[in-house]
Design a protein around this motif. Sequence first.
Motif, PDB file in Angstrom:
ATOM      1  N   CYS A  34      48.869  34.651  45.007  1.00  0.00           N
ATOM      2  CA  CYS A  34      49.440  34.123  46.382  1.00  0.00           C
ATOM      3  C   CYS A  34      50.678  33.040  45.640  1.00  0.00           C
ATOM      4  N   GLU A  35      50.918  32.287  46.658  1.00  0.00           N
ATOM      5  CA  GLU A  35      52.177  31.349  46.390  1.00  0.00           C
ATOM      6  C   GLU A  35      51.772  30.069  47.071  1.00  0.00           C
ATOM      7  N   PRO A  36      50.565  28.815  45.988  1.00  0.00           N
ATOM      8  CA  PRO A  36      49.965  27.511  46.353  1.00  0.00           C
ATOM      9  C   PRO A  36      50.954  27.122  46.675  1.00  0.00           C
ATOM     10  N   GLU A  37      50.441  26.109  47.948  1.00  0.00           N
ATOM     11  CA  GLU A  37      51.506  24.775  48.251  1.00  0.00           C
ATOM     12  C   GLU A  37      51.346  24.148  48.165  1.00  0.00           C
ATOM     13  N   VAL A  91      38.246  41.381  42.933  1.00  0.00           N
ATOM     14  CA  VAL A  91      39.320  40.666  43.703  1.00  0.00           C
ATOM     15  C   VAL A  91      39.115  39.779  42.646  1.00  0.00           C
ATOM     16  N   VAL A  92      40.524  39.318  41.896  1.00  0.00           N
ATOM     17  CA  VAL A  92      41.595  38.357  41.209  1.00  0.00           C
ATOM     18  C   VAL A  92      42.845  38.013  41.939  1.00  0.00           C
ATOM     19  N   TRP A  93      42.569  36.806  42.259  1.00  0.00           N
ATOM     20  CA  TRP A  93      43.743  35.487  42.416  1.00  0.00           C
ATOM     21  C   TRP A  93      44.729  35.608  41.222  1.00  0.00           C
ATOM     22  N   VAL A  94      45.839  35.587  41.123  1.00  0.00           N
ATOM     23  CA  VAL A  94      46.902  35.327  40.962  1.00  0.00           C
ATOM     24  C   VAL A  94      47.893  34.272  41.333  1.00  0.00           C
ATOM     25  N   PRO A  95      47.654  32.912  41.062  1.00  0.00           N
ATOM     26  CA  PRO A  95      49.082  32.669  41.281  1.00  0.00           C
ATOM     27  C   PRO A  95      50.480  33.411  41.431  1.00  0.00           C
ATOM     28  N   THR A  96      51.493  33.034  42.238  1.00  0.00           N
ATOM     29  CA  THR A  96      52.728  33.736  42.197  1.00  0.00           C
ATOM     30  C   THR A  96      54.265  32.869  42.634  1.00  0.00           C
ATOM     31  N   ARG A  97      55.013  32.698  41.527  1.00  0.00           N
ATOM     32  CA  ARG A  97      56.366  31.634  42.582  1.00  0.00           C
ATOM     33  C   ARG A  97      56.664  33.080  43.357  1.00  0.00           C
ATOM     34  N   ALA A 104      47.643  32.051  55.032  1.00  0.00           N
ATOM     35  CA  ALA A 104      45.958  32.242  54.014  1.00  0.00           C
ATOM     36  C   ALA A 104      45.731  31.301  53.130  1.00  0.00           C
ATOM     37  N   PRO A 105      44.246  30.437  53.257  1.00  0.00           N
ATOM     38  CA  PRO A 105      43.610  29.576  52.690  1.00  0.00           C
ATOM     39  C   PRO A 105      44.113  29.054  51.156  1.00  0.00           C
ATOM     40  N   GLY A 106      44.506  27.573  50.849  1.00  0.00           N
ATOM     41  CA  GLY A 106      45.628  28.064  49.551  1.00  0.00           C
ATOM     42  C   GLY A 106      46.849  28.724  49.566  1.00  0.00           C
ATOM     43  N   GLY A 107      47.530  29.027  50.933  1.00  0.00           N
ATOM     44  CA  GLY A 107      48.873  29.522  50.470  1.00  0.00           C
ATOM     45  C   GLY A 107      49.148  31.086  51.242  1.00  0.00           C
ATOM     46  N   PRO A 108      49.861  30.823  51.176  1.00  0.00           N
ATOM     47  CA  PRO A 108      51.083  32.812  51.522  1.00  0.00           C
ATOM     48  C   PRO A 108      49.956  33.401  51.237  1.00  0.00           C
ATOM     49  N   THR A 109      49.482  34.600  51.082  1.00  0.00           N
ATOM     50  CA  THR A 109      48.966  35.282  50.149  1.00  0.00           C
ATOM     51  C   THR A 109      49.324  37.206  50.437  1.00  0.00           C
ATOM     52  N   MET A 110      50.130  38.296  49.153  1.00  0.00           N
ATOM     53  CA  MET A 110      50.141  38.970  50.191  1.00  0.00           C
ATOM     54  C   MET A 110      48.656  39.520  49.173  1.00  0.00           C
ATOM     55  N   THR A 111      48.025  40.283  49.604  1.00  0.00           N
ATOM     56  CA  THR A 111      46.935  41.074  49.142  1.00  0.00           C
ATOM     57  C   THR A 111      46.822  42.598  48.660  1.00  0.00           C
ATOM     58  N   ILE A 112      46.802  43.219  47.147  1.00  0.00           N
ATOM     59  CA  ILE A 112      47.272  44.614  47.464  1.00  0.00           C
ATOM     60  C   ILE A 112      45.596  45.021  46.421  1.00  0.00           C
ATOM     61  N   ASN A 113      45.957  47.028  46.690  1.00  0.00           N
ATOM     62  CA  ASN A 113      44.636  46.893  46.360  1.00  0.00           C
ATOM     63  C   ASN A 113      45.024  47.857  45.556  1.00  0.00           C
ATOM     64  N   ASP A 114      44.542  48.167  44.148  1.00  0.00           N
ATOM     65  CA  ASP A 114      44.599  49.390  43.253  1.00  0.00           C
ATOM     66  C   ASP A 114      44.231  50.638  43.795  1.00  0.00           C
ATOM     67  N   PRO A 115      44.728  51.538  43.239  1.00  0.00           N
ATOM     68  CA  PRO A 115      43.817  53.090  43.164  1.00  0.00           C
ATOM     69  C   PRO A 115      42.722  53.077  42.508  1.00  0.00           C
ATOM     70  N   PHE A 116      42.026  52.184  42.453  1.00  0.00           N
ATOM     71  CA  PHE A 116      40.509  52.098  42.328  1.00  0.00           C
ATOM     72  C   PHE A 116      39.493  51.107  42.802  1.00  0.00           C
ATOM     73  N   GLY A 117      40.384  50.573  43.949  1.00  0.00           N
ATOM     74  CA  GLY A 117      39.380  49.131  45.384  1.00  0.00           C
ATOM     75  C   GLY A 117      39.681  48.310  45.039  1.00  0.00           C
ATOM     76  N   ASN A 118      39.694  47.767  43.472  1.00  0.00           N
ATOM     77  CA  ASN A 118      40.170  46.180  42.924  1.00  0.00           C
ATOM     78  C   ASN A 118      41.628  45.672  43.621  1.00  0.00           C
ATOM     79  N   GLU A 119      40.881  44.710  44.551  1.00  0.00           N
ATOM     80  CA  GLU A 119      41.581  43.292  45.261  1.00  0.00           C
ATOM     81  C   GLU A 119      42.786  42.898  44.002  1.00  0.00           C
TER      82      GLU A 119
END
Length: 173
Positions: free
Chosen positions: A170-173, A120-126, A151-166
């Motif tokens: 997240c748009e931190p508030e 899992v990788v968490w990426v802050p996003t605007r 979601a904790p930390g702000g609105p979050t969009m989760t995407i799984n890549d074709p290899f099972g990585n997540e």
Amino acid sequence: MIPLTIDEAKTLARTLRDSLPNGVDLTHGQSLDLLSRTLGFADWNELAAQYKQPSFGPAMPVLRVFDVDLARSFYVDVLGFTIDFEHQFEPGLPTFLGLSRGDTSLGLSEHHGDGTPGSVVWVPTRNLDDYRSHVTRGAAGKLRPGIDRDAPGGPTMTINDPFGNEIRFCEPE
């Protein structure tokens, strides 16, 4: 942000001095001090001391992938990352891709010992809503992730890549 190396700082000071209008003269030492003050330091000695301190850059998570062509297509065409470098010891051996988008860097590796599938990788996003639209267009409508607005930390969009990585954007508030 300070230049990466002391030589880069000296080159910037030299460029500053060379770009001054005719009649404005600075010694190299004065241009080093001016550059240092511009970067928030008292003088060149204070800036130069920073290069002797331990320093860390941003980390690059490494995700395990099993097909570099599929990974390239997904991360570049769908998620909008740019390939910074590609490494392969020789044809037929595993490939390592270095990717980035904005300040985020990822490593994608076919090497057996690199990364663990399902990471899992968490990426802050605007502007997460706009990015979601980009992802949906890039996947030709085949990928339509939702945004968890609670979601904790702000609105979050989760995407799984074709290899099972997540990847959690997240748009931190």
